[in-house]
Design a protein around this motif. Sequence first.
Motif, mmCIF file in Angstrom:
data_model
loop_
_atom_site.group_PDB
_atom_site.id
_atom_site.type_symbol
_atom_site.label_atom_id
_atom_site.label_comp_id
_atom_site.label_asym_id
_atom_site.label_seq_id
_atom_site.Cartn_x
_atom_site.Cartn_y
_atom_site.Cartn_z
ATOM 1 N N ILE A 185 0.842 -1.207 0.000
ATOM 2 C CA ILE A 185 0.000 0.000 0.000
ATOM 3 C C ILE A 185 0.873 1.251 0.000
ATOM 4 C CG2 ILE A 185 -1.650 1.341 1.363
ATOM 5 C CD1 ILE A 185 -2.708 -1.453 2.408
ATOM 6 N N GLU A 186 1.805 1.299 0.940
ATOM 7 C CA GLU A 186 2.667 2.492 1.033
ATOM 8 C C GLU A 186 3.582 2.578 -0.187
ATOM 9 O OE1 GLU A 186 4.550 2.133 4.864
ATOM 10 O OE2 GLU A 186 2.675 2.551 5.934
ATOM 11 N N GLY A 187 3.998 1.407 -0.685
ATOM 12 C CA GLY A 187 4.883 1.384 -1.852
ATOM 13 C C GLY A 187 4.221 1.960 -3.093
ATOM 14 N N SER A 188 2.880 1.843 -3.161
ATOM 15 C CA SER A 188 2.174 2.353 -4.346
ATOM 16 C C SER A 188 2.275 3.874 -4.448
ATOM 17 C CB SER A 188 0.699 1.934 -4.307
ATOM 18 O OG SER A 188 -0.010 2.679 -3.324
ATOM 19 N N LEU A 189 2.679 4.518 -3.356
ATOM 20 C CA LEU A 189 2.766 5.989 -3.359
ATOM 21 C C LEU A 189 4.207 6.478 -3.221
ATOM 22 C CD1 LEU A 189 -0.379 6.702 -1.184
ATOM 23 C CD2 LEU A 189 -0.139 7.054 -3.637
ATOM 24 N N LYS A 190 5.131 5.540 -3.269
ATOM 25 C CA LYS A 190 6.542 5.919 -3.192
ATOM 26 C C LYS A 190 6.966 6.560 -4.499
ATOM 27 C CE LYS A 190 9.329 3.745 0.197
ATOM 28 N NZ LYS A 190 9.309 2.421 0.769
ATOM 29 N N ASN A 191 7.732 7.627 -4.388
ATOM 30 C CA ASN A 191 8.234 8.333 -5.572
ATOM 31 C C ASN A 191 7.114 8.838 -6.473
ATOM 32 O OD1 ASN A 191 10.922 7.721 -4.784
ATOM 33 N ND2 ASN A 191 10.713 5.702 -5.719
ATOM 34 N N VAL A 192 5.934 9.052 -5.897
ATOM 35 C CA VAL A 192 4.843 9.650 -6.671
ATOM 36 C C VAL A 192 4.900 11.159 -6.456
ATOM 37 C CG1 VAL A 192 2.336 9.847 -6.854
ATOM 38 C CG2 VAL A 192 3.391 7.597 -6.586
ATOM 39 N N ASP A 193 4.924 11.893 -7.550
ATOM 40 C CA ASP A 193 5.011 13.351 -7.474
ATOM 41 C C ASP A 193 3.878 13.934 -6.646
ATOM 42 O OD1 ASP A 193 7.311 13.788 -8.798
ATOM 43 O OD2 ASP A 193 6.404 14.454 -10.678
ATOM 44 N N GLY A 194 4.217 14.798 -5.723
ATOM 45 C CA GLY A 194 3.205 15.501 -4.942
ATOM 46 C C GLY A 194 2.866 14.824 -3.624
ATOM 47 N N VAL A 195 3.249 13.545 -3.473
ATOM 48 C CA VAL A 195 2.958 12.839 -2.218
ATOM 49 C C VAL A 195 4.180 12.938 -1.309
ATOM 50 C CG1 VAL A 195 2.355 10.637 -1.149
ATOM 51 C CG2 VAL A 195 1.389 11.255 -3.377
ATOM 52 N N VAL A 196 3.993 13.502 -0.113
ATOM 53 C CA VAL A 196 5.127 13.658 0.797
ATOM 54 C C VAL A 196 5.047 12.709 1.987
ATOM 55 C CG1 VAL A 196 5.678 16.026 0.137
ATOM 56 C CG2 VAL A 196 4.010 15.621 1.948
ATOM 57 N N LEU A 197 3.863 12.116 2.218
ATOM 58 C CA LEU A 197 3.747 11.162 3.311
ATOM 59 C C LEU A 197 2.667 10.142 2.985
ATOM 60 C CD1 LEU A 197 4.248 10.913 6.769
ATOM 61 C CD2 LEU A 197 1.820 11.346 6.530
ATOM 62 N N LYS A 244 -4.224 4.890 -7.180
ATOM 63 C CA LYS A 244 -2.921 4.207 -7.166
ATOM 64 C C LYS A 244 -2.927 3.053 -6.173
ATOM 65 C CE LYS A 244 0.206 7.608 -9.075
ATOM 66 N NZ LYS A 244 0.454 6.765 -10.265
ATOM 67 N N ILE A 245 -3.614 3.248 -5.057
ATOM 68 C CA ILE A 245 -3.711 2.193 -4.047
ATOM 69 C C ILE A 245 -4.574 1.042 -4.591
ATOM 70 C CG2 ILE A 245 -4.562 1.649 -1.726
ATOM 71 C CD1 ILE A 245 -3.877 4.627 -1.016
ATOM 72 N N ALA A 246 -5.668 1.394 -5.256
ATOM 73 C CA ALA A 246 -6.540 0.371 -5.858
ATOM 74 C C ALA A 246 -5.786 -0.396 -6.945
ATOM 75 C CB ALA A 246 -7.794 1.028 -6.429
ATOM 76 N N ASP A 247 -4.908 0.308 -7.667
ATOM 77 C CA ASP A 247 -4.155 -0.326 -8.764
ATOM 78 C C ASP A 247 -3.251 -1.461 -8.272
ATOM 79 O OD1 ASP A 247 -5.311 1.312 -10.621
ATOM 80 O OD2 ASP A 247 -3.598 2.674 -10.834
ATOM 81 N N VAL A 248 -2.832 -1.418 -7.001
ATOM 82 C CA VAL A 248 -1.981 -2.506 -6.488
ATOM 83 C C VAL A 248 -2.809 -3.527 -5.705
ATOM 84 C CG1 VAL A 248 0.161 -1.144 -6.484
ATOM 85 C CG2 VAL A 248 -1.283 -1.188 -4.416
ATOM 86 N N GLY A 249 -4.147 -3.398 -5.738
ATOM 87 C CA GLY A 249 -5.003 -4.448 -5.183
ATOM 88 C C GLY A 249 -5.779 -4.115 -3.918
ATOM 89 N N TYR A 250 -5.725 -2.862 -3.495
ATOM 90 C CA TYR A 250 -6.339 -2.539 -2.200
ATOM 91 C C TYR A 250 -7.540 -1.608 -2.312
ATOM 92 C CZ TYR A 250 -2.704 -5.235 -0.160
ATOM 93 O OH TYR A 250 -1.906 -6.300 0.170
ATOM 94 N N ASP A 251 -8.642 -2.055 -1.710
ATOM 95 C CA ASP A 251 -9.872 -1.261 -1.683
ATOM 96 C C ASP A 251 -9.754 -0.164 -0.622
ATOM 97 O OD1 ASP A 251 -10.857 -3.165 -3.432
ATOM 98 O OD2 ASP A 251 -11.966 -4.257 -1.870
ATOM 99 N N SER A 252 -10.312 0.991 -0.947
ATOM 100 C CA SER A 252 -10.418 2.037 0.068
ATOM 101 C C SER A 252 -11.897 2.320 0.288
ATOM 102 C CB SER A 252 -9.680 3.304 -0.395
ATOM 103 O OG SER A 252 -10.296 3.831 -1.546
ATOM 104 N N ASP A 253 -12.185 3.332 1.068
ATOM 105 C CA ASP A 253 -13.586 3.662 1.323
ATOM 106 C C ASP A 253 -14.315 4.079 0.041
ATOM 107 O OD1 ASP A 253 -11.979 5.893 1.196
ATOM 108 O OD2 ASP A 253 -12.689 6.777 3.075
ATOM 109 N N THR A 254 -13.583 4.500 -0.964
ATOM 110 C CA THR A 254 -14.245 4.985 -2.183
ATOM 111 C C THR A 254 -13.809 4.288 -3.471
ATOM 112 O OG1 THR A 254 -12.563 6.690 -2.318
ATOM 113 C CG2 THR A 254 -14.655 7.334 -1.315
ATOM 114 N N HIS A 255 -12.614 3.672 -3.461
ATOM 115 C CA HIS A 255 -12.081 3.095 -4.690
ATOM 116 C C HIS A 255 -11.894 1.587 -4.520
ATOM 117 C CE1 HIS A 255 -11.462 7.284 -5.457
ATOM 118 N NE2 HIS A 255 -10.875 7.085 -6.615
ATOM 119 N N ARG A 256 -12.351 0.819 -5.517
ATOM 120 C CA ARG A 256 -12.270 -0.634 -5.432
ATOM 121 C C ARG A 256 -11.237 -1.165 -6.420
ATOM 122 N NH1 ARG A 256 -15.567 -4.409 -2.986
ATOM 123 N NH2 ARG A 256 -15.642 -6.442 -4.012
ATOM 124 N N ALA A 257 -10.410 -2.095 -5.922
ATOM 125 C CA ALA A 257 -9.402 -2.707 -6.787
ATOM 126 C C ALA A 257 -10.084 -3.647 -7.779
ATOM 127 C CB ALA A 257 -8.398 -3.473 -5.935
#
Length: 123
Positions: A52-64, A91-104
Amino acid sequence: MKKNIFLIVFAIGFMGFYANAQEQNHEAHHKAEFKKEVFTVYGNCGMCERTIEGSLKNVDGVVLADWDEETDQMTVSFNPEVITLDAIKQKIADVGYDSDTHRAKDEVYNNLPGCCQYERPKN
Ligand SMILES: [Cu+2]
């Protein structure tokens, strides 16, 4: 002479006021730069956390990007001028994880390691 001293004192006072106003303006600008959001991302274990955290690593604009295994809460800080919350959740859904609004996608979820196949929210 007295008048001159008064003017100098006034000028220094004004400069101080101006510098203070500039500083406050800078602070306001700085605060507006990053937005913090907390939302639910469904997952199981430490491996999920890395994915999950890896899906946002080195993504422009994401600092945490921090996901809590115990609470399923995802905390992100990002620059809204560079990336949207929607794009982050995608991006999180793209690696297989559902969130409150986005489904993988099912096929991505099905490819997760067995231990990571978390209980999906009903949709
Ligand atoms: Cu896992």
